[in-house]
Scaffold this motif. Structure first.
Motif, PDB file in Angstrom:
ATOM      1  N   ARG A  75     -17.544  -9.182 -59.419  1.00 38.42           N
ATOM      2  CA  ARG A  75     -17.131 -10.575 -59.220  1.00 38.42           C
ATOM      3  C   ARG A  75     -17.936 -11.258 -58.129  1.00 38.42           C
ATOM      4  NH1 ARG A  75     -13.369 -12.369 -55.523  1.00 38.42           N
ATOM      5  NH2 ARG A  75     -12.550 -14.476 -55.907  1.00 38.42           N
ATOM      6  N   LEU A  82     -23.175 -12.452 -64.458  1.00 35.79           N
ATOM      7  CA  LEU A  82     -22.864 -11.484 -65.510  1.00 35.79           C
ATOM      8  C   LEU A  82     -23.992 -11.447 -66.524  1.00 35.79           C
ATOM      9  CD1 LEU A  82     -19.077 -12.226 -66.182  1.00 35.79           C
ATOM     10  CD2 LEU A  82     -20.035 -10.118 -65.273  1.00 35.79           C
ATOM     11  N   HIS A  90     -24.334  -5.569 -67.662  1.00 30.43           N
ATOM     12  CA  HIS A  90     -22.934  -5.389 -67.265  1.00 30.43           C
ATOM     13  C   HIS A  90     -22.040  -5.192 -68.492  1.00 30.43           C
ATOM     14  CE1 HIS A  90     -24.203  -7.958 -63.604  1.00 30.43           C
ATOM     15  NE2 HIS A  90     -24.261  -6.677 -63.281  1.00 30.43           N
ATOM     16  N   LEU A  91     -22.307  -5.965 -69.531  1.00 31.05           N
ATOM     17  CA  LEU A  91     -21.496  -5.891 -70.739  1.00 31.05           C
ATOM     18  C   LEU A  91     -21.632  -4.528 -71.409  1.00 31.05           C
ATOM     19  CD1 LEU A  91     -19.618  -7.712 -72.396  1.00 31.05           C
ATOM     20  CD2 LEU A  91     -21.596  -8.375 -73.778  1.00 31.05           C
ATOM     21  N   LEU A 104     -16.146 -11.672 -72.124  1.00 28.94           N
ATOM     22  CA  LEU A 104     -17.299 -11.457 -71.243  1.00 28.94           C
ATOM     23  C   LEU A 104     -18.604 -11.797 -71.948  1.00 28.94           C
ATOM     24  CD1 LEU A 104     -16.314  -8.127 -69.441  1.00 28.94           C
ATOM     25  CD2 LEU A 104     -16.405 -10.414 -68.458  1.00 28.94           C
ATOM     26  N   LEU A 139     -18.994 -15.311 -71.495  1.00 30.42           N
ATOM     27  CA  LEU A 139     -19.349 -15.630 -70.109  1.00 30.42           C
ATOM     28  C   LEU A 139     -20.807 -15.304 -69.808  1.00 30.42           C
ATOM     29  CD1 LEU A 139     -16.184 -14.411 -68.140  1.00 30.42           C
ATOM     30  CD2 LEU A 139     -16.748 -16.712 -68.930  1.00 30.42           C
ATOM     31  N   GLN A 150     -18.440 -19.272 -64.342  1.00 32.63           N
ATOM     32  CA  GLN A 150     -18.409 -17.897 -64.823  1.00 32.63           C
ATOM     33  C   GLN A 150     -17.484 -17.038 -63.960  1.00 32.63           C
ATOM     34  OE1 GLN A 150     -21.805 -15.140 -64.211  1.00 32.63           O
ATOM     35  NE2 GLN A 150     -22.119 -15.316 -66.433  1.00 32.63           N
ATOM     36  N   PHE A 183     -13.881 -15.362 -65.006  1.00 30.91           N
ATOM     37  CA  PHE A 183     -13.729 -13.919 -64.816  1.00 30.91           C
ATOM     38  C   PHE A 183     -12.475 -13.624 -63.990  1.00 30.91           C
ATOM     39  CE2 PHE A 183     -14.472 -10.065 -62.343  1.00 30.91           C
ATOM     40  CZ  PHE A 183     -14.862  -9.164 -63.326  1.00 30.91           C
TER      41      PHE A 183
END
Length: 743
Positions: free
Chosen positions: A409, A415, A419-420, A468, A471, A481, A485
């Motif tokens: 965060r 992001l 990360h995903l 996500l 995002l 974003q 989140f």
């Protein structure tokens, strides 16, 4: 030199910490968090709030009845030293789970609010909410973030222990108070005050919240479960020790030792404040059967398979899941891959506490925990290490998962697809792990419930990944974003936790058990007062016959509510006197009768002993020239008419316990009873015709009350002295504390 002059800021601290520093957490943030958490509480327990359902099993049995009994007693102006209605009679102080010294309970008798089933449920729901607020304060202070405090509070409100262990109110109170205690024991970041002694200056990190240790510790001791108290005290000691070691490593040696000494002193004050509860309990603990078998008690540990309850439902992981529920929301748990090495250092005290808790509660580590129990015998009083230590293990893992959320965060990098992918891989691990559990560990009877909860967990994770993915496309709008989140994670945490908690609903919600009581003619209320209030309007000339042990469905604990005299009680804390009666048929027959006596000539037996065994309980109760009659039978006192031709041992069909004394015609020295056949109350009495007035006073209660009062005064003096010293020396907050002043 005045004490206040020893406390003053260094020039550096004064220059760096001017009062222009503003708190980083506006007050409305905390208020908003409290309101949202209250809303979550109502959403989780709507029927409990409305009185349409109740917590289950033991909650509505002995736990409810004993509290209702003593509340009615104190409301009637009578202190419940002795409970004659259950288990053949026993001292209430021997029941360490009665909660009589827990101040929040006293709201009911003082305000005249009946403690019925509905009130008991609301009282417990409020404790779950209070536990979430405690976690909010702890995490907000530790992470220096309102959002992280809120997310931690949401997760703790969903903590599985609050639900699977809902039948045990004292354990719930322990869970509720643990975050508050760790918050109070958490030292400040930087030097709060500079202590000057003989030309040397020492940085102290003691702050105002540390002075809440005594009252919080008092509440934890008198209101919680004794096993949780032992586990909590051990882990708080480790917590302080690790904070001290970390400070020494950072070259704050003398200040670190002084900090530890202050925390130790405040801990001693807190324990002293609970002396009114601890001293009588310690004195009477030898009267419990388990006192002679502490080391050999069968203990309940978590086996490695049951550690899956950290993330999955506990259904199918054991025959009784009350002691294994934990459940971190998987939406939060999947952020564990984002934990950094620096987080391990930052959370070191909590992680070490978690490691100690793991050693004490995991079955495969039992050889180590058994060694520790042999070294520190009080640790062996914990019969259910799985239940007593799991919260501390849960907190350590939760803080790591929260660190992963916080790192992602607050990362300057938006992001991204990377990360995903990491989160998708973590979600896949959750799915695969659940499938393996389903295939290898979950019995067929629980497979459907486990599979359904897992399916909904995976569905929630899929929803999170989809959000996500959207995002990730907002890389050029990092503020939006981050906001999206921050809103998504708490909401989906609740969504992912709900199917898990609902799968365990048989342990925390059931239709109100009033029907069970009404079937037996024992409603919880009679009009505007508790059913048990009628007991204290009864005036008995003698005790009627005791009732045999009924099936639990017939309310074997109903003596607390109706004033009937039961030979058993629904509790695991059996007295030695009751156990001795159960082993001897002659004693059983004698105890089942109405108030009665047996008289033995001291010329034929050795009366001058503290314990007399081997008497014939089948002999005639009264000889021709002996008169033994009960004139008045009350809860804490009994009056007999005695007429003896010679010095004799008179045995009542009442149980022995330390604290009983007697006087002849209300004058003279107090007589002490002798223990007869390991169970009965006997009196060595002179010849003559007189009244024998027996009474019960809780042992060491007055001494404990004096110590508790003295410690309360000591705490107030220490707080006042600290506040005066800070004001007099015009001490300023350090920059670190300026950022967390709201905590």
């Amino acid at each position: 030199m005045r004490f206040a002059s020893l406390l003053r800021p260094s020039k550096l601290a004064a220059d760096a910490g001017h009062s222009t520093a503003k708190p980083g957490h506006p007050a409305w943030h905390g208020l908003a968090a409290c309101i949202v958490l209250l809303g979550l509480n109502v959403v989780l327990f709507p029927k409990h709030w409305m009185g349409l359902t109740s917590f289950t099993y033991d909650f509505v049995m002995h736990y409810y009845a004993v509290v209702a009994y003593w509340m009615s007693s104190v409301a009637a102006g009578e202190w419940p030293h002795w409970v004659p209605y259950q288990a053949l009679g026993y001292p209430l102080a021997m029941n360490l789970q009665s909660g009589i010294y827990y101040p929040p309970f006293w709201i009911f008798p003082i305000a005249g609010i009946p403690y019925d089933f509905h009130a008991a449920n609301i009282f417990q729901i409020i404790h779950v909410y209070a536990g979430a607020l405690g976690m909010y304060c702890l995490a907000r202070t530790h992470f220096k973030s309102t959002f992280m405090g809120f997310l931690a509070a949401v997760c703790y409100h969903l903590y599985g222990g609050f639900f699977t262990n809902a039948e045990h109110p004292d354990i719930i109170r322990s869970f509720s108070l643990l975050p508050w205690l760790f918050w109070a024991f958490l030292l400040g970041e930087g030097p709060e005050i500079i202590l000057y002694i003989k030309g040397f200056s020492y940085n102290l990190r003691i702050i105002y919240r540390n002075f809440l240790i005594p009252p919080l510790l008092y509440l934890f001791i008198v209101g919680g479960y004794p096993g949780c108290m032992i586990a909590g005290m051990l882990c708080l000691f480790v917590f302080v020790l690790v904070q001290t070691v970390v400070a020494i490593v950072r070259r704050q040696r003398i200040g670190a030792f002084l900090d530890a000494a202050v925390l130790g002193g405040l801990t001693a004050i807190g324990i002293g404040m609970a002396a009114i509860y601890l001293l009588p309990g310690f004195r009477l603990s030898g009267e419990l059967v388990r006192a002679d078998m502490t080391q050999s008690l069968l203990r309940w540990y978590l086996n490695p398979t049951q550690l899956g309850s950290l993330f999955y439902t506990s259904v199918g992981l054991g025959p009784d899941i009350s002691m294994i529920g934990m459940q971190i929301p998987v939406v939060v748990a999947v952020f564990l891959p984002f934990v950094r090495r620096s987080d391990l250092t930052r959370h070191c005290p909590f992680l070490v506490v978690g490691a100690v808790a793991a050693v004490m509660c995991i079955s495969s580590l039992e050889p180590i925990s058994s060694t520790l129990m042999a070294i520190v015998p009080p640790l062996s009083y914990s019969r259910f290490p799985a239940g007593d230590y799991r919260t501390l293990l849960y907190m350590a893992v939760l803080f790591l998962a929260l660190s992963g959320v916080n790192n992602l965060r607050r990362s300057p990098e938006p992001l991204s697809l990377r990360h995903l992918i990491i989160l998708a891989a973590a979600a896949a691990v959750v799915l695969v792990g659940g499938i393996l559990y389903l295939a290898l560990a979950i019995p067929d009877a629980a497979a459907a419930a486990f599979a359904f909860a897992l399916l909904l967990q995976v569905a929630t994770l899929t929803m999170m990944l989809a959000v996500l993915a959207v995002l990730v496309r907002m890389r050029r709008m990092p503020a939006r974003q981050r906001l999206a989140f921050s809103l998504m994670v708490p909401m989906l945490a609740v969504v992912s936790a709900w199917p898990v908690l609902d799968s365990m609903s048989s342990f925390w919600k059931t239709p109100l058990p009033i029907n069970v009581y009404q079937w037996n003619g024992v409603p919880d209320r009679l009009g505007n007062e508790l059913h048990s209030a009628s007991i204290f309007r009864q005036h008995l000339t003698e005790r009627p016959a005791r009732l045999p042990a009924p099936h639990p469905h017939n309310l074997s604990w109903r003596g607390y509510l109706t004033g009937e005299f039961m030979i058993t009680d629904l509790t695991g804390s059996q007295s030695k006197s009751q156990a001795a009666v159960e082993r001897n048929t002659a004693l059983q027959n004698f105890m089942m009768q109405p108030s009665g006596f047996l008289a033995f000539d001291c010329a034929q037996i050795a009366c001058d002993q503290r314990e007399i065994n081997g008497l014939n309980m089948n002999s005639t109760a009264e000889a021709v020239d002996v008169t033994l009659r009960t004139l008045s039978f009350a809860r804490n006192s009994i009056v007999h008419e005695i007429n003896l031709p010679r010095r004799m041992l008179v045995v009542e069909n009442e149980t022995f316990a330390p604290g009983w004394t007697a006087k002849i015609n209300g004058t003279g020295a107090r007589l002490e009873p002798v223990r007869v056949d390991g169970a009965l109350r006997g009196w060595v009495l002179p010849a003559g015709h007189y009244k024998l007035s027996t009474s019960y006073q809780t042992p060491l209660m007055q001494s404990g009350a004096g110590i508790s009062l003295a410690m309360l005064v000591a705490w107030l003096l220490v707080v006042g002295l600290y506040a005066h010293a800070r004001r007099s020396a015009r001490t300023v907050l350090s920059p670190a504390m300026a950022r967390t002043a709201a905590a």
